[in-house]
Enzyme design. Structure first.
Site, PDB file in Angstrom:
ATOM      1  N   GLY A  27       0.806  -1.211   0.000  1.00 12.25           N
ATOM      2  CA  GLY A  27       0.000   0.000   0.000  1.00 12.25           C
ATOM      3  C   GLY A  27       0.838   1.259   0.000  1.00 12.25           C
TER       4      GLY A  27
ATOM      5  CD  GLU B 152       9.894  -1.199   5.056  1.00 16.11           C
ATOM      6  OE1 GLU B 152       8.725  -0.978   4.741  1.00 16.11           O
ATOM      7  OE2 GLU B 152      10.214  -1.983   5.986  1.00 16.11           O
TER       8      GLU B 152
ATOM      9  CB  THR C 146       3.679  -8.504   4.472  1.00 15.94           C
ATOM     10  OG1 THR C 146       3.883  -7.734   5.650  1.00 15.94           O
ATOM     11  CG2 THR C 146       3.268  -9.922   4.849  1.00 15.94           C
ATOM     12  CB  CYS C 147       2.838  -8.526  -0.676  1.00 17.55           C
ATOM     13  SG  CYS C 147       2.537  -9.213  -2.292  1.00 17.55           S
TER      14      CYS C 147
ATOM     15  CB  CYS D 206       1.572 -12.625  -2.030  1.00 20.74           C
ATOM     16  SG  CYS D 206       0.826 -11.335  -1.048  1.00 20.74           S
TER      17      CYS D 206
ATOM     18  CE  LYS E  96       0.454 -17.552  -0.831  1.00 24.35           C
ATOM     19  NZ  LYS E  96      -0.806 -16.825  -0.540  1.00 24.35           N
TER      20      LYS E  96
ATOM     21  CE1 TYR F  11       6.333  -2.994  -4.305  1.00 28.06           C
ATOM     22  CE2 TYR F  11       7.551  -4.767  -5.371  1.00 28.06           C
ATOM     23  CZ  TYR F  11       6.347  -4.212  -4.970  1.00 28.06           C
ATOM     24  OH  TYR F  11       5.172  -4.843  -5.239  1.00 28.06           O
TER      25      TYR F  11
ATOM     26  N   GLY G 172      -6.077 -22.578  11.399  1.00 27.25           N
ATOM     27  CA  GLY G 172      -6.978 -23.093  10.369  1.00 27.25           C
ATOM     28  C   GLY G 172      -7.301 -22.067   9.304  1.00 27.25           C
TER      29      GLY G 172
ATOM     30  CE1 TYR H 108      -3.469 -15.915   2.739  1.00 29.49           C
ATOM     31  CE2 TYR H 108      -4.909 -14.998   4.396  1.00 29.49           C
ATOM     32  CZ  TYR H 108      -3.845 -14.863   3.540  1.00 29.49           C
ATOM     33  OH  TYR H 108      -3.152 -13.680   3.485  1.00 29.49           O
TER      34      TYR H 108
ATOM     35  CD  GLU I 146      -2.323 -19.587   0.893  1.00 30.54           C
ATOM     36  OE1 GLU I 146      -3.132 -19.125   0.095  1.00 30.54           O
ATOM     37  OE2 GLU I 146      -1.417 -18.885   1.400  1.00 30.54           O
TER      38      GLU I 146
ATOM     39  N   GLY J 114      -2.721 -16.084  13.541  1.00 26.29           N
ATOM     40  CA  GLY J 114      -3.255 -14.725  13.424  1.00 26.29           C
ATOM     41  C   GLY J 114      -2.170 -13.681  13.274  1.00 26.29           C
TER      42      GLY J 114
ATOM     43  CB  THR K 274      -1.224  -7.745  -1.980  1.00 29.04           C
ATOM     44  OG1 THR K 274      -0.288  -8.180  -0.997  1.00 29.04           O
ATOM     45  CG2 THR K 274      -0.521  -6.879  -2.999  1.00 29.04           C
TER      46      THR K 274
ATOM     47  CG  HIS L 192     -15.858 -29.414 -24.533  1.00 31.40           C
ATOM     48  ND1 HIS L 192     -16.246 -29.978 -23.331  1.00 31.40           N
ATOM     49  CD2 HIS L 192     -15.562 -30.435 -25.367  1.00 31.40           C
ATOM     50  CE1 HIS L 192     -16.205 -31.287 -23.445  1.00 31.40           C
ATOM     51  NE2 HIS L 192     -15.782 -31.601 -24.663  1.00 31.40           N
TER      52      HIS L 192
ATOM     53  CD  GLU M 254     -16.735 -28.119 -20.719  1.00 32.81           C
ATOM     54  OE1 GLU M 254     -17.649 -28.066 -21.542  1.00 32.81           O
ATOM     55  OE2 GLU M 254     -15.712 -28.817 -20.878  1.00 32.81           O
TER      56      GLU M 254
HETATM   57  C1  LIG Z   1       2.315 -15.758   4.530  1.00 33.51           C
HETATM   58  C2  LIG Z   1       1.432 -14.724   3.897  1.00 33.51           C
HETATM   59  C3  LIG Z   1       0.848 -14.978   2.683  1.00 33.51           C
HETATM   60  C4  LIG Z   1       0.042 -14.028   2.071  1.00 33.51           C
HETATM   61  N1  LIG Z   1      -0.525 -14.325   0.878  1.00 33.51           N
HETATM   62  C5  LIG Z   1      -1.304 -13.425   0.251  1.00 33.51           C
HETATM   63  C6  LIG Z   1      -1.859 -13.709  -1.021  1.00 33.51           C
HETATM   64  O1  LIG Z   1      -1.669 -14.787  -1.575  1.00 33.51           O
HETATM   65  N2  LIG Z   1      -2.607 -12.753  -1.620  1.00 33.51           N
HETATM   66  C7  LIG Z   1      -2.837 -11.538  -1.040  1.00 33.51           C
HETATM   67  O2  LIG Z   1      -3.506 -10.693  -1.636  1.00 33.51           O
HETATM   68  N3  LIG Z   1      -2.332 -11.244   0.188  1.00 33.51           N
HETATM   69  C8  LIG Z   1      -1.569 -12.159   0.836  1.00 33.51           C
HETATM   70  N4  LIG Z   1      -1.024 -11.866   2.063  1.00 33.51           N
HETATM   71  C9  LIG Z   1      -1.378 -10.569   2.699  1.00 33.51           C
HETATM   72  C10 LIG Z   1      -0.550  -9.422   2.127  1.00 33.51           C
HETATM   73  O3  LIG Z   1       0.816  -9.733   2.218  1.00 33.51           O
HETATM   74  C11 LIG Z   1      -0.859  -8.147   2.888  1.00 33.51           C
HETATM   75  O4  LIG Z   1      -2.253  -7.920   2.855  1.00 33.51           O
HETATM   76  C12 LIG Z   1      -0.162  -6.929   2.285  1.00 33.51           C
HETATM   77  O5  LIG Z   1       1.227  -7.096   2.265  1.00 33.51           O
HETATM   78  C13 LIG Z   1      -0.519  -5.673   3.086  1.00 33.51           C
HETATM   79  O6  LIG Z   1       0.188  -4.571   2.595  1.00 33.51           O
HETATM   80  P1  LIG Z   1       0.479  -3.328   3.532  1.00 33.51           P
HETATM   81  O7  LIG Z   1       1.049  -2.272   2.631  1.00 33.51           O
HETATM   82  O8  LIG Z   1      -0.702  -2.998   4.330  1.00 33.51           O
HETATM   83  O9  LIG Z   1       1.569  -3.813   4.585  1.00 33.51           O
HETATM   84  P2  LIG Z   1       2.946  -4.570   4.418  1.00 33.51           P
HETATM   85  O10 LIG Z   1       3.115  -5.162   3.082  1.00 33.51           O
HETATM   86  O11 LIG Z   1       3.044  -5.467   5.599  1.00 33.51           O
HETATM   87  O12 LIG Z   1       4.023  -3.418   4.537  1.00 33.51           O
HETATM   88  C14 LIG Z   1       4.235  -2.709   5.729  1.00 33.51           C
HETATM   89  C15 LIG Z   1       5.664  -2.239   5.763  1.00 33.51           C
HETATM   90  O13 LIG Z   1       5.815  -1.285   6.808  1.00 33.51           O
HETATM   91  C16 LIG Z   1       7.076  -1.479   7.437  1.00 33.51           C
HETATM   92  N5  LIG Z   1       6.992  -0.879   8.780  1.00 33.51           N
HETATM   93  C17 LIG Z   1       6.265  -1.311   9.828  1.00 33.51           C
HETATM   94  N6  LIG Z   1       6.385  -0.454  10.858  1.00 33.51           N
HETATM   95  C18 LIG Z   1       7.204   0.549  10.438  1.00 33.51           C
HETATM   96  C19 LIG Z   1       7.697   1.741  11.050  1.00 33.51           C
HETATM   97  N7  LIG Z   1       7.330   2.098  12.284  1.00 33.51           N
HETATM   98  N8  LIG Z   1       8.534   2.535  10.337  1.00 33.51           N
HETATM   99  C20 LIG Z   1       8.900   2.203   9.063  1.00 33.51           C
HETATM  100  N9  LIG Z   1       8.447   1.091   8.435  1.00 33.51           N
HETATM  101  C21 LIG Z   1       7.604   0.286   9.117  1.00 33.51           C
HETATM  102  C22 LIG Z   1       7.257  -2.988   7.440  1.00 33.51           C
HETATM  103  O14 LIG Z   1       8.600  -3.349   7.558  1.00 33.51           O
HETATM  104  C23 LIG Z   1       6.666  -3.362   6.075  1.00 33.51           C
HETATM  105  O15 LIG Z   1       7.651  -3.398   5.072  1.00 33.51           O
HETATM  106  C24 LIG Z   1      -0.189 -12.778   2.701  1.00 33.51           C
HETATM  107  C25 LIG Z   1       0.391 -12.506   3.933  1.00 33.51           C
HETATM  108  C26 LIG Z   1       1.193 -13.466   4.533  1.00 33.51           C
HETATM  109  C27 LIG Z   1       1.815 -13.160   5.864  1.00 33.51           C
END
Ligand SMILES: Cc1cc2nc3c(=O)[nH]c(=O)nc-3n(C[C@H](O)[C@H](O)[C@H](O)COP(=O)(O)OP(=O)(O)OC[C@H]3O[C@@H](n4cnc5c(N)ncnc54)[C@H](O)[C@@H]3O)c2cc1C
Length: 487
Positions: free
Chosen positions: A16, A36, A43-44, A49, A52, A100, A177, A179, A183, A297, A346, A470, A475
């Site tokens: 985001g 950052e 995370t993604c 994502c 994984k 990035y 339990g 996703y 996975e 969680g 994401t 088909h 289908e």
């Molecule tokens: C194992 C796993 C599998 C997933 N699989 C999927 C999938 O298949 N499809 C899907 O759509 N979503 C998936 N997700 C969810 C997806 O990764 C998140 O919804 C998405 O990354 C959220 O984006 P975000 O920008 O909110 O936060 P994030 O991507 O978590 O980014 C937040 C960033 O902020 C940084 N940060 C935190 N605190 C601070 C601070 N105080 N100062 C500076 N930087 C900071 C962190 O280091 C991080 O880089 C998965 C998540 C996990 C854990």
């Protein structure tokens, strides 16, 4: 000339945050900075994502050699080499992180490799010691995995750790339990690990369509995952530790009556343990696993950020409370993505970031549309879903359910028992498709396309008017003529 250092300061370089920063700078011409504190991509890209899905791909090769034999190929299966895969995975993640960084640089965003917190309604304090001011602040700090309260839970790993394992365990207990738990059960099982999964609820994948959940659970068991529902951990301890400690269950329980030094030694031993783990479950069973993974969680990253001090309101789980435009209780501060705990995916975090830029920098107030979001669960087989489950839909109105389950041609030919499920939940009154649920290989790809029709408000008759492709599995989604049931 602005009184602030920046028009926008983004905290968090994940899905985001990066999108919002580069669109605000690149398209809206704003002066933008981003902090950052870990790796760019969040995370993604780094621990969600992307790695994984690459592990899902790796695990899916397991059955290929066997199936290929049924199709006449003479192939020999070798062992899976975790080290070789892991180093290629790391190279790919390094490459993506650089992409990035370059995207931000190319859009003219100033980046700070630092942890950020709030020092005021327009001030951001960096761990480097600097303070920067900004007209708007966007918090996009995501979330982190949490362990349960179970004593000795630190002996288990969480999803972030999976990608760094030195070697794969022989046996793994996955607790959870949702996703992510399901996975990783499929991934590890495919890579040759003996997987047991405990989930305290009655069925995995709570909130999704019951029939679809049921088929995923059945397929997981068929593939060899020892999935136990209604089961949780009550005690865990290093298996190598003294049985009395194991029976007592925890270092702290065992420490009763021991000297302070003995207590410290026990705790250090427990913390340092990367050996087998003894686990006692709620049904009384005791087992030893090489590793325990908690997928129980995730909590929003809002601790020690000075949020409440400046007036930002947090919810019960620590999530930032925002309105439809992602604005917090403080007008200059917005929040998007997992830190707001709305729909933690994401593409949703990205949408929220774009809507924020439209609203704040393009003079086009845009609420985020959280309705009818298609999503996939990358189990084996995958589940793709959009809209209401049968259970939620029938609570809302009278429905018809169209459903078929069959053995797909490709794996049936190879002698596998695999079944797939195609299901449409239809409103009796409007004929609109309220929900579409697919359990099948490639269901994630299928639901993306079905999602367009459902989002457009397609009726069952629109599906019926569409000619089948088909021979395919999908289908069936346009050839189901008679409702399986009405409710
Ligand atoms: C194992 C796993 C599998 C997933 N699989 C999927 C999938 O298949 N499809 C899907 O759509 N979503 C998936 N997700 C969810 C997806 O990764 C998140 O919804 C998405 O990354 C959220 O984006 P975000 O920008 O909110 O936060 P994030 O991507 O978590 O980014 C937040 C960033 O902020 C940084 N940060 C935190 N605190 C601070 C601070 N105080 N100062 C500076 N930087 C900071 C962190 O280091 C991080 O880089 C998965 C998540 C996990 C854990």
């Amino acid at each position: 000339m602005s009184d602030f250092d920046y028009d926008l300061f983004v905290i968090g370089g994940g899905s985001g945050g990066v999108r919002a920063a580069r669109v605000a700078a690149g398209e809206a011409g704003a002066k933008v900075a981003l902090a950052e504190d870990d790796r760019y991509g969040g995370t993604c890209v780094i621990r969600g994502c992307v790695p994984k899905k690459l592990m899902v791909f790796a695990s899916e090769y397991a059955g290929v050699v066997e199936d290929a034999a049924s199709y006449g190929w003479d192939l020999t299966q070798g062992p899976f080499d975790w080290h070789s895969f892991r180093s290629r995975l790391n190279e790919e993640l390094d490459r993506l992180e650089q992409v990035y960084r370059n995207l931000l640089k190319g859009s003219g965003v100033d980046t700070f490799d630092a942890r950020a917190s709030l020092a005021g309604r327009h001030e951001v304090k960096l761990s480097t010691g600097e303070t920067k001011s900004a007209k708007h602040i966007l918090i996009a700090t995501g979330g982190h995995p949490v362990r349960p309260d179970t004593p000795n839970a630190h002996l288990g790993i969480v999803s972030d750790d999976i990608f760094h394992l030195e070697s794969l365990p022989k046996s793994l207990l996955i607790v959870g339990g949702g996703y992510i738990a399901c996975e990783f059960a499929g991934i590890m099982n495919g890579l040759g690990v003996e997987v047991t999964q405990y989930y305290r609820g009655a069925q995995i994948l709570r909130g999704f369509d019951e029939e679809a959940r049921g088929l995923v659970a059945e397929s997981m068991r068929e593939r060899g995952i020892d999935l136990r529902v209604g089961t949780n951990i009550v005690e865990m301890a290093p298996a190598s530790a003294d049985r009395s400690m194991s029976h007592a269950g925890t270092a702290s329980d065992a420490a009763m009556g021991a000297s302070a030094q003995q207590v410290q030694e026990m705790q250090a031993k427990a913390e340092a343990s990367d050996g087998p783990i003894w686990v006692k479950s709620t049904n009384g069973g005791e087992r030893v696993f090489d590793m325990v993974l908690f997928a129980t969680g995730r909590d929003p990253n809002t601790k020690d950020m000075g949020l409440e001090e400046v007036g930002v309101k947090l919810g019960r789980r620590g999530q930032i409370e925002v309105d439809d435009y992602s604005q917090t209780a403080v007008p200059s501060i917005y929040a998007i993505g997992d830190v707001t705990d709305r729909v933690n995916l994401t593409p949703v975090a990205i949408r929220e970031g774009m809507a924020f830029v439209e609203t704040v920098f393009k003079g086009n107030p845009t609420p985020v549309d959280h309705d009818l979001i298609p999503s996939a669960i990358f189990t084996q087989p995958e589940m793709g879903t959009v809209g209401l489950s049968e259970e939620d839909a029938r609570d809302q109105e009278a429905i018809e359910v169209y459903c078929t389950s069959f053995r797909p041609m490709q794996t049936a030919f190879a002698g596998r028992p695999d079944r797939v499920l195609m299901k449409l939940v239809v409103s009796k009154a409007t004929r609109k498709v309220l929900g579409c649920h697919i359990v099948a290989p490639g269901a994630g790809e299928m639901i993306q396309l079905a999602g367009i029709a459902v989002k457009m408000g397609a009726t069952k008759e629109d599906f019926d008017r569409t000619v089948a492709v088909h021979p395919t599995m999908s289908e069936e989604i346009v050839t189901m003529r008679t409702p399986m049931r009405t409710a």
